[in-house]
Motif scaffolding. Structure first.
Motif, PDB file in Angstrom:
ATOM      1  N   SER A 152       2.922   0.643   6.355  1.00 53.95           N
ATOM      2  CA  SER A 152       4.060  -0.058   7.112  1.00 53.95           C
ATOM      3  C   SER A 152       3.405   0.033   8.656  1.00 53.95           C
ATOM      4  CB  SER A 152       5.236   0.893   7.336  1.00 53.95           C
ATOM      5  OG  SER A 152       6.226   1.342   5.781  1.00 53.95           O
TER       6      SER A 152
ATOM      7  N   ILE B  68       3.745   1.939   2.543  1.00 58.68           N
ATOM      8  CA  ILE B  68       3.651   3.549   2.921  1.00 58.68           C
ATOM      9  C   ILE B  68       2.980   4.160   3.940  1.00 58.68           C
ATOM     10  CG2 ILE B  68       4.478   6.169   2.290  1.00 58.68           C
ATOM     11  CD1 ILE B  68       6.527   4.118   1.116  1.00 58.68           C
ATOM     12  N   GLY B  69       3.668   4.300   4.909  1.00 60.78           N
ATOM     13  CA  GLY B  69       2.358   5.088   5.629  1.00 60.78           C
ATOM     14  C   GLY B  69       1.785   3.879   6.804  1.00 60.78           C
ATOM     15  N   ILE B  70      -0.142   3.952   6.253  1.00 62.83           N
ATOM     16  CA  ILE B  70      -0.438   2.637   6.859  1.00 62.83           C
ATOM     17  C   ILE B  70      -0.241   1.498   6.426  1.00 62.83           C
ATOM     18  CG2 ILE B  70      -1.990   3.514   5.136  1.00 62.83           C
ATOM     19  CD1 ILE B  70      -2.304   1.333   9.297  1.00 62.83           C
TER      20      ILE B  70
ATOM     21  N   SER C  27       0.941  -1.357  -0.119  1.00 63.89           N
ATOM     22  CA  SER C  27       0.005  -0.041  -0.078  1.00 63.89           C
ATOM     23  C   SER C  27       0.757   1.039   0.028  1.00 63.89           C
ATOM     24  CB  SER C  27      -0.900  -0.047   1.399  1.00 63.89           C
ATOM     25  OG  SER C  27      -1.816   1.575   0.999  1.00 63.89           O
ATOM     26  N   SER C  28       0.341   2.281  -0.775  1.00 61.98           N
ATOM     27  CA  SER C  28       1.604   3.519  -0.865  1.00 61.98           C
ATOM     28  C   SER C  28       0.338   4.524   0.437  1.00 61.98           C
ATOM     29  CB  SER C  28       0.986   4.614  -2.022  1.00 61.98           C
ATOM     30  OG  SER C  28      -0.170   4.317  -2.178  1.00 61.98           O
ATOM     31  N   GLY C  29      -0.350   3.317   0.796  1.00 61.25           N
ATOM     32  CA  GLY C  29      -0.859   4.755   2.492  1.00 61.25           C
ATOM     33  C   GLY C  29      -2.235   5.367   2.250  1.00 61.25           C
ATOM     34  N   ASN C  30      -2.347   6.091   2.539  1.00 58.83           N
ATOM     35  CA  ASN C  30      -3.873   6.784   2.358  1.00 58.83           C
ATOM     36  C   ASN C  30      -3.836   8.154   0.842  1.00 58.83           C
ATOM     37  OD1 ASN C  30      -5.595   6.172   5.025  1.00 58.83           O
ATOM     38  ND2 ASN C  30      -3.839   7.620   6.129  1.00 58.83           N
TER      39      ASN C  30
ATOM     40  N   THR D 242       7.354   6.417   7.158  1.00 59.40           N
ATOM     41  CA  THR D 242       5.861   6.878   7.033  1.00 59.40           C
ATOM     42  C   THR D 242       7.116   8.266   7.040  1.00 59.40           C
ATOM     43  OG1 THR D 242       7.002   6.620   9.026  1.00 59.40           O
ATOM     44  CG2 THR D 242       6.216   4.741   8.537  1.00 59.40           C
TER      45      THR D 242
END
Length: 250
Positions: free
Chosen positions: A109, A105-107, A61-64, A128
């Motif tokens: 991680s 990335i972000g979430i 995931s690349s995050g939000n 993050t």
């Protein structure tokens, strides 16, 4: 519900697969809601003994989704989907196992602070960038990170935004085992199936004993969320987010 989350079963294992490859699995509010419901439903189903998270090749995931962030900056309404998911993670009754290939990335991680086992491929990368965006750590990571990694490594990862390659993530305790790309899914499902075959009550009690008290984690998640929401509407975060989006478009 979201078409970008696929739910399947592998014996007594529930598979939650993020499937938005064109956006590198950036998570929308609808995706969060679907994953939350999957965790809740799986926990309530005695036929399910473990949950597994997968992404797509090259992106866990690349995050939000940053468009959701910008919408909150504009409307002041963040909704409850993200916090509901984080609380569901912290409250999950069944073991959580993840398989990471590529970007986390972000979430992407911080979810692994809640996982009981995370497998990753050598090309995986964990980062993050919260502070870089004028924000703060989330998902209880400000509590779980130092406990897992030690203060200095957690500070570098969560505050400085220093990324971890796959080997560094394993050394830091964020990853259990490194496996080759072609072995990732089989390795994850094999481990989850072994977990699912254990006596379920003994497994749940053992897992609860090994983990930090649930109430402490949820309290930290909510405190982080309060700061996160306030930061999203700050001039500092607005400027950082706009600069980031401008760089992406360029």
């Amino acid at each position: 519900m979201s078409d970008h989350i696929q739910i399947a079963r592998h014996g007594a294992v529930q598979i939650i697969r993020m499937n938005r490859p064109d956006k590198k699995n950036a998570l929308t509010r609808a995706m969060y809601a679907t994953m939350t419901q999957a965790i809740v439903d799986g926990d309530a189903d005695p036929a399910i003994r473990a949950h597994v998270f997968f992404g797509v090749p090259g992106a866990f995931s690349s995050g939000n989704d940053l468009q959701d962030f910008m919408a909150f900056v504009t409307t002041g309404n963040m909704g409850s989907e993200v916090i509901d998911f984080l609380v569901a993670l912290a409250s999950a009754k069944k073991p959580l196992v993840a398989g990471v290939d590529g970007l986390a990335i972000g979430i992407g991680s911080t979810i692994h602070f809640h996982c009981d086992l995370t497998f990753a491929t050598p090309q995986s990368f964990f980062k993050t960038p919260f502070v870089d965006l004028g924000l703060v750590p989330e998902a209880g990571s400000s509590l779980l990170g130092p406990a897992l990694m030690g203060h200095q490594r957690a500070f570098a990862f969560l505050a400085m935004g220093d990324g971890l390659n796959a080997v560094e993530a394993k050394e830091a305790g964020l990853v259990y085992k490194l496996v080759e790309t072609e072995e990732l899914e089989n390795s994850v499902l094999k481990a989850a199936t072994e977990i699912a075959a254990k006596p379920p009550q003994a497994m749940q009690l053992s897992r609860d004993l090994l983990r930090m008290p649930q109430d402490d984690i949820i309290e930290r998640i909510k405190l982080e969320a309060k700061h996160f929401a306030e930061r999203l509407q700050s001039a500092e975060a607005r400027s950082a987010l706009m600069a980031f989006l401008t760089r992406k478009k360029g």
